[in-house]
Structure formats: C-alpha cells, structure tokens
Design a protein around this motif. Structure first.
Motif, PDB file in Angstrom:
ATOM      1  N   LEU A  57      61.561  28.905 -17.005  1.00  0.00           N
ATOM      2  CA  LEU A  57      61.753  28.118 -15.793  1.00  0.00           C
ATOM      3  C   LEU A  57      62.763  27.008 -16.016  1.00  0.00           C
ATOM      4  CD1 LEU A  57      58.092  27.767 -14.466  1.00  0.00           C
ATOM      5  CD2 LEU A  57      59.945  29.047 -13.401  1.00  0.00           C
ATOM      6  N   SER A  63      70.986  22.872  -9.081  1.00  0.00           N
ATOM      7  CA  SER A  63      71.706  24.139  -8.982  1.00  0.00           C
ATOM      8  C   SER A  63      73.105  23.923  -9.525  1.00  0.00           C
ATOM      9  CB  SER A  63      71.773  24.614  -7.522  1.00  0.00           C
ATOM     10  OG  SER A  63      72.597  25.764  -7.398  1.00  0.00           O
ATOM     11  N   ASP A  88      67.598  31.452  -8.673  1.00  0.00           N
ATOM     12  CA  ASP A  88      66.153  31.272  -8.545  1.00  0.00           C
ATOM     13  C   ASP A  88      65.713  29.822  -8.736  1.00  0.00           C
ATOM     14  OD1 ASP A  88      66.847  31.229 -11.195  1.00  0.00           O
ATOM     15  OD2 ASP A  88      65.330  32.659 -11.872  1.00  0.00           O
ATOM     16  N   ALA A  89      66.665  28.898  -8.769  1.00  0.00           N
ATOM     17  CA  ALA A  89      66.319  27.510  -9.100  1.00  0.00           C
ATOM     18  C   ALA A  89      65.578  26.787  -7.984  1.00  0.00           C
ATOM     19  CB  ALA A  89      67.586  26.731  -9.468  1.00  0.00           C
ATOM     20  N   THR A 132      65.908  35.476 -12.860  1.00  0.00           N
ATOM     21  CA  THR A 132      67.067  35.792 -13.705  1.00  0.00           C
ATOM     22  C   THR A 132      67.001  35.206 -15.097  1.00  0.00           C
ATOM     23  OG1 THR A 132      68.254  33.854 -12.878  1.00  0.00           O
ATOM     24  CG2 THR A 132      68.563  35.919 -11.679  1.00  0.00           C
ATOM     25  N   SER A 133      66.214  34.173 -15.314  1.00  0.00           N
ATOM     26  CA  SER A 133      66.208  33.483 -16.592  1.00  0.00           C
ATOM     27  C   SER A 133      64.929  33.793 -17.362  1.00  0.00           C
ATOM     28  CB  SER A 133      66.333  31.972 -16.375  1.00  0.00           C
ATOM     29  OG  SER A 133      65.339  31.539 -15.464  1.00  0.00           O
ATOM     30  N   ARG A 166      66.578  27.930 -15.330  1.00  0.00           N
ATOM     31  CA  ARG A 166      67.079  28.451 -14.053  1.00  0.00           C
ATOM     32  C   ARG A 166      68.293  27.643 -13.618  1.00  0.00           C
ATOM     33  NH1 ARG A 166      62.092  27.884 -10.188  1.00  0.00           N
ATOM     34  NH2 ARG A 166      62.123  25.840 -11.210  1.00  0.00           N
ATOM     35  N   ARG A 175      60.697  32.610 -11.018  1.00  0.00           N
ATOM     36  CA  ARG A 175      61.974  32.894 -11.682  1.00  0.00           C
ATOM     37  C   ARG A 175      62.281  34.379 -11.572  1.00  0.00           C
ATOM     38  NH1 ARG A 175      61.435  35.332 -16.695  1.00  0.00           N
ATOM     39  NH2 ARG A 175      59.369  35.176 -17.669  1.00  0.00           N
ATOM     40  N   SER A 177      66.115  21.817 -13.817  1.00  0.00           N
ATOM     41  CA  SER A 177      66.342  22.195 -15.219  1.00  0.00           C
ATOM     42  C   SER A 177      66.922  21.025 -16.012  1.00  0.00           C
ATOM     43  CB  SER A 177      67.293  23.395 -15.297  1.00  0.00           C
ATOM     44  OG  SER A 177      68.520  23.107 -14.660  1.00  0.00           O
TER      45      SER A 177
END
Length: 611
Positions: free
Chosen positions: A151, A185, A158-159, A147-148, A154, A145, A232
């Motif tokens: 996990l 995403s 970065d997912a 940005t978040s 995301r 990861r 996610s």
C-alpha cells in the motif's frame, strides 16, 4: 518531500497521459455523511471499485485530470476518499466489495485486524463479503491496491482507493468532528528537474489547495479533527497561530487515546505513512489561517517544484504573486470570525529590522539567501551571505515591531513559526489578515512592518513562507528565543541548535539531499558545557524536506524533554529517557541534559530520506 526508493528509479517511469475514453467523475468526499444501511441492529455497506476521472484541482475544462480507481457505494458516485463507514462501538458490520476493475484487487481494513495487517484478494468481476464487530473505538481506514506490492508504494492508478472507518463510543453523545484524508498521486521521470512526471498531486479529501475545502470557525470554538494519512509519503502537519492538542494517535490497527494528563500541545505533528491522529484546537485570533504539511515540496505548485533554483536573468513578479500560485497541495485554509469587539494592538516597546538578501551562485550554480539584523555588519550589500539568520531574543508579553526589508531578487515573506499572534503578521502572502487587510508578499526593494506580542516563553523560529523550497533551503530562516523576565536564560547553559541544509535539493530520484548544517556549519565547533550543571538544548529542524535523527553518545546518555514547539510537555513525558530523537521539518524540542565529569558528549545527527 516527494520521494521513492532510488533503487527502483530505472524501472518506475510511469506515464500519466490521459486516456482517450470518457469516464465517470471521481468526486471529492468531505466525510460528513456516513454510508451504509442499518439492518437488524447491524450496518451493511456495499462498496464497488471502478475506474474514474479524478480532478484534484477542481473541475473545469482546464482542470488536471487523472484516471484512477476509486470506491463508491454500489451503483453510486465514485468518491475520493471512499464512502465513510461510521458506527458505534459494538456494532456488527457487513461489508461487501465488488471489483469492477480490470485487475485483481487486494482490499485491506475490513478484517478483525484492520489497518494494513489484513488483506483479501478479489478477482475482476467478483465480490467478497467481510464481517466484523467494531469493538474498538477510534480512527481506522480501509484501502485497496491493484498495481503495487505494498500500500505504501501506490503511485497513481490505485492510490485513491481509500476510505475511513470511525468507531464512536457505544453510547452517549458523539463529539462533532471533521475528518481529513491525505492522499498522493505522482509518477517518476528522472530527467525532469524534480525527478517527477508532470502533474504530481497531494490532496486532502480528494482536492489540492487552493481547491481544498474552505473552513470557517469563530474565536473560542472547540474544533475537533481527525487526520488520516493513506498517502505514500510522510507529513509533518503544522497549524498556524495557535497550538493544537493531540488526543489520539493510531496506525489503522490500534488507536491510542491519550489520557488528559498525557495530551501534549504542538504546532507541528509528524504523521508517518498509514498513521492517524485526533486533534483539538480553539482559535484565539480572528482572521485567515492555514493548516499544512511542513515538507516544502508538499505545498508548492509544480512550476516551483521544477524550477532550477538559479538567479533568473529577468524576473516576472506577476508569476510569483498570488495565493493560488505560490502554494498548492496539502494546505487547508481556515477563516476565523471574531467573537466580541476588536482589541487595539499595544504600542511596541522594541523595534527590529531584518534585511533579506540574495546572491547568484552561492550553492554551486544556485542562488543563496541570508537574513541580517538591521545595522549589523552583515547588513551591507558586499558582506558575505551567512546562515542562519540572527537568533531573535524576545521578551514574553513585550510588544515588538519587526520591519522586513527585501533586498532579494524576488518576492518574500516571513512566518513566525509557533508564535501565537494576530493573523496579519503571521506571514503567509495573500492569506494572512482579515477582510480587506490581507498581507502581500514583499516585492524586491520594498518592506513591511509587522507587530506581535509573544504570549509565552519558549523556543520558536522564523522562516520564509514564499517559494519555500528555494528560500528556506538556501538561507531565509533563524531561531527565536522568547525569554521570561522572571526567569532569564543563562547563555552558558542555554544553547540553540538549529538544523538546516546546505542549499537546495532538486532531483528527488537521482540526487542526494544537501548536507545538514548545524548552526550554519557542516562541521560545527564543539559546545562547552559545565559538568554537573543542567544544560538546555533548543533543537530546531528547518530542513525543507528531510527529517533529522539524532542521539547523544549513541543513546547511552539520557536527557529530559522539556518542551515541544515551545509548549511545556506533560510531566509524564518529561522523564529521563533515551536521547534518540526523530525531528521532522517544522518541529522544535527543548531538552535538558546534565553532563557528567569525564564523560564527553557526542551529538550524532543525520538527515533521513522520507519513504
């Protein structure tokens, strides 16, 4: 469904506009080839994280392109999912990770804890080495990861930073298998119909249906799959036409392998965020089949995800027809070849007729649908639209022919969920069937007749398999009870409890899901059960996108699970236990409860917002 916590909606608007600079391509990875190099009895894997251009809908000039971070073997092609690490138990492993991104990178999965319980920070233009011994067999994964904070949160950039770790037995043959990694995403844009930014993607091994890998098998093959959910979102995974056996479940840290006596057969298995499963199945019928998520929003194209659910002034049927147009996302297609000569279908002993209807402004401004039994009072154009559709009581081993008459305003199709049957009647337009004999969606004013023979007694259901987010949420569904003539059911002690929803859920960010219906009512009438007499409750969840949680008397009363998805559960799983139950869309449970004299039973149930 696709959802995030609403509390962040005001600050989570994300743009996914393509940036100007040309970037290297992120290639789909089918997880067939293990990465790394054997060195002195150990395995060394050198990974690198870089930015690339991902094409989840396939490559080409008109393909949807997203700039994301992804892993590669150092200096190699970027892959989604990342390179596969597959070793024998007891192998010493050294993994080096180079961060060629502009942001700090947190990496998970390479410590002794693995899964999401360990992390390590790698600064830009830096690298870090990890060493561990692959001591536990099972299905694991690594992730990153940038940005978040978590996990599980995301969304885009970065997912796709994920890869699989398989630890095989220390010695002996390794059973051939396939590995399928689920990723997501999506951005948030509350002012759209769905609340999502343009271009949401849900993928298997880096691709979205109809671009996912085309699988093939032969009747009678023993097929072994591992499914890894590093998206996610949660996913109830459903296989058409045949049961699959759950051999193991894991969370990336611990992989629990079930003993032979504890393996259960299902057609739908709920896979939460960060979890894995190992499954085995054997196709019994040739033809075309699918394995897919049973959240309706996870298998529809974007144009249906963002449709307004109102009765259109005009309908262009070409826009609602074709395999590539009415399904997308988390779907795998499987073509099964026959083994031996074809067997003619037996002559039906019973004929039924189901009439599908629709009407404008049933749920506020939105369209409503219903299913009526041919010749019934509801089978008239001026009759009220009622839900659910009629419960179909069929007989085990008795061939039945069902004619589906479409009086709605759009194409339609019916899937016989959980029934083991031939491919053509399975009910997926432009997929079900074999060779040139492929089922088509039923146009308005037309009909189709399908035939099948239920091979086992149990609880099943039927529902739309076209424009599912709209047609299922607003009325095209019903229960199926297959009886065994040697053990007929007692209607006084055998009850169907079907959970659905009161119309569509449009905006996943700014609005609440529709209310839960139980047997078509927000406030269902009480059930009268005789004290001291075992009662069988057939529990069915056909909400489009929400799991259901339920309990009897706040779990103070115990019940016994008899069957899952129409198949008897192993004896070890059929003991008295807490009545608290989580049911995802597409799941079915048969439970037995024995009411006590003077102890009224209260079934509490509520829908859940997926994380």
């Amino acid at each position: 469904m696709i959802s995030v916590r609403r509390g962040c909606a005001a600050v989570c608007i994300i743009s996914i506009a393509t940036r100007a600079s040309a970037m290297e391509t992120v290639h789909p990875n089918d997880n067939r080839v293990a990465a790394g190099t054997a060195v002195d009895g150990a395995v060394v894997l050198k990974l690198e994280a870089r930015m690339g251009e991902w094409h989840p809908s396939g490559e080409g000039p008109d393909a949807h392109k997203i700039q994301v971070a992804a892993f590669s073997e150092e200096g190699g092609e970027l892959l989604d999912p990342g390179p596969l690490l597959r070793v024998r138990a007891g192998t010493r492993v050294t993994v080096s990770v180079k961060n060629s991104l502009a942001q700090p990178l947190w990496v998970y999965g390479f410590g002794q804890n693995r899964g999401r319980k360990d992390s390590a920070l790698i600064q830009p233009a830096s690298a870090r080495e990890f060493k561990f011994t692959a001591s536990r067999e099972g299905t694991f994964y690594y992730s990153g990861r940038t940005t978040s904070d978590q996990l599980s949160q995301r969304l885009i950039d970065d997912a796709q930073l994920n890869g699989v770790i398989i630890v095989d037995p220390a010695r002996g043959p390794v059973v051939p298998d396939r590995i399928f990694v689920i990723t997501s995403s999506f951005g948030i844009q509350p002012n759209t119909v769905s609340g999502l930014a343009p271009g949401p993607e849900l993928t298997i091994n880096g691709l979205s249906f109809p671009h996912t890998e085309k699988l093939s098998a032969t009747v009678g093959d023993s097929i072994h799959w591992r499914v890894v959910n590093v998206s996610s979102l949660e996913h109830p995974m459903h296989l058409h036409g045949v049961y699959y056996r759950i051999d193991a479940r894991g969370d990336g840290y611990v992989d629990t392998v079930y003993t032979k006596s504890n393996r259960r057969n299902v057609v739908t298995e709920f896979l939460p965020i960060g979890q894995t499963m190992r499954m085995t199945w054997s196709p019994a019928h040739s033809g075309n089949w699918i394995f897919h998520c049973h959240f309706a929003s996870h298998i529809v194209p974007e144009k249906l995800l963002d449709s307004d659910r109102k009765m259109p002034a005009q309908m262009d049927h070409a826009e609602h027809h074709g395999m590539a147009q009415h399904m997308a996302g988390l779907v795998l297609g499987i073509t099964v070849k026959p083994r031996g000569p074809a067997v003619a279908a037996p002559t039906p002993k019973r004929y039924l007729r189901l009439v599908l209807r629709s009407r404008a402004k049933v749920y506020g401004d939105f369209v409503g649908y219903s299913v009526a039994l041919g010749g019934s009072r509801e089978d008239t154009d001026n009759a009220p639209l009622t839900v659910p559709g009629p419960t179909l009581v069929l007989q085990k081993d008795q061939p039945v022919a069902i004619t589906i008459v479409n009086r709605t305003h759009e194409d339609a199709a019916i899937h016989w969920h959980g029934i083991e049957l031939d491919s053509y009647p399975d009910g997926v337009p432009d997929i079900s069937g074999e060779g040139d004999n492929v089922l088509r969606a039923v146009p308005p004013g037309d009909s189709v007749t399908v035939q099948f023979t239920p091979p086992r007694a149990g609880t099943f259901m039927y529902h739309s398999h076209f424009n599912e987010m709209q047609q299922i949420s607003s009325g095209i569904y019903g229960a199926i009870v297959v009886e065994d003539t040697d053990h007929p059911r007692n209607p006084k002690t055998d009850r169907v409890l079907l959970f659905s929803e009161q119309g569509p859920w449009l905006n996943f960010i700014t609005s609440d899901p529709a209310a839960t219906l139980l047997n078509g009512s927000v406030q269902p009438a009480p059930l009268n059960l005789a004290p001291g007499v075992p009662a069988r409750l057939r529990l069915i969840n056909i909400r489009t996108d929400n799991p259901i949680m339920m309990s009897l008397n706040d779990s103070a009363v115990k019940w016994r699970v008899l069957a899952k998805d129409g198949a008897a559960v192993p004896p070890s799983q059929s003991q008295l236990r807490s009545s608290k139950l989580h049911m995802a869309p597409g799941e079915i449970y048969d439970v037995e409860v024995i009411p006590k004299v003077g102890v009224p039973l209260t079934l509490k149930y509520w829908h859940l917002d997926p994380t």
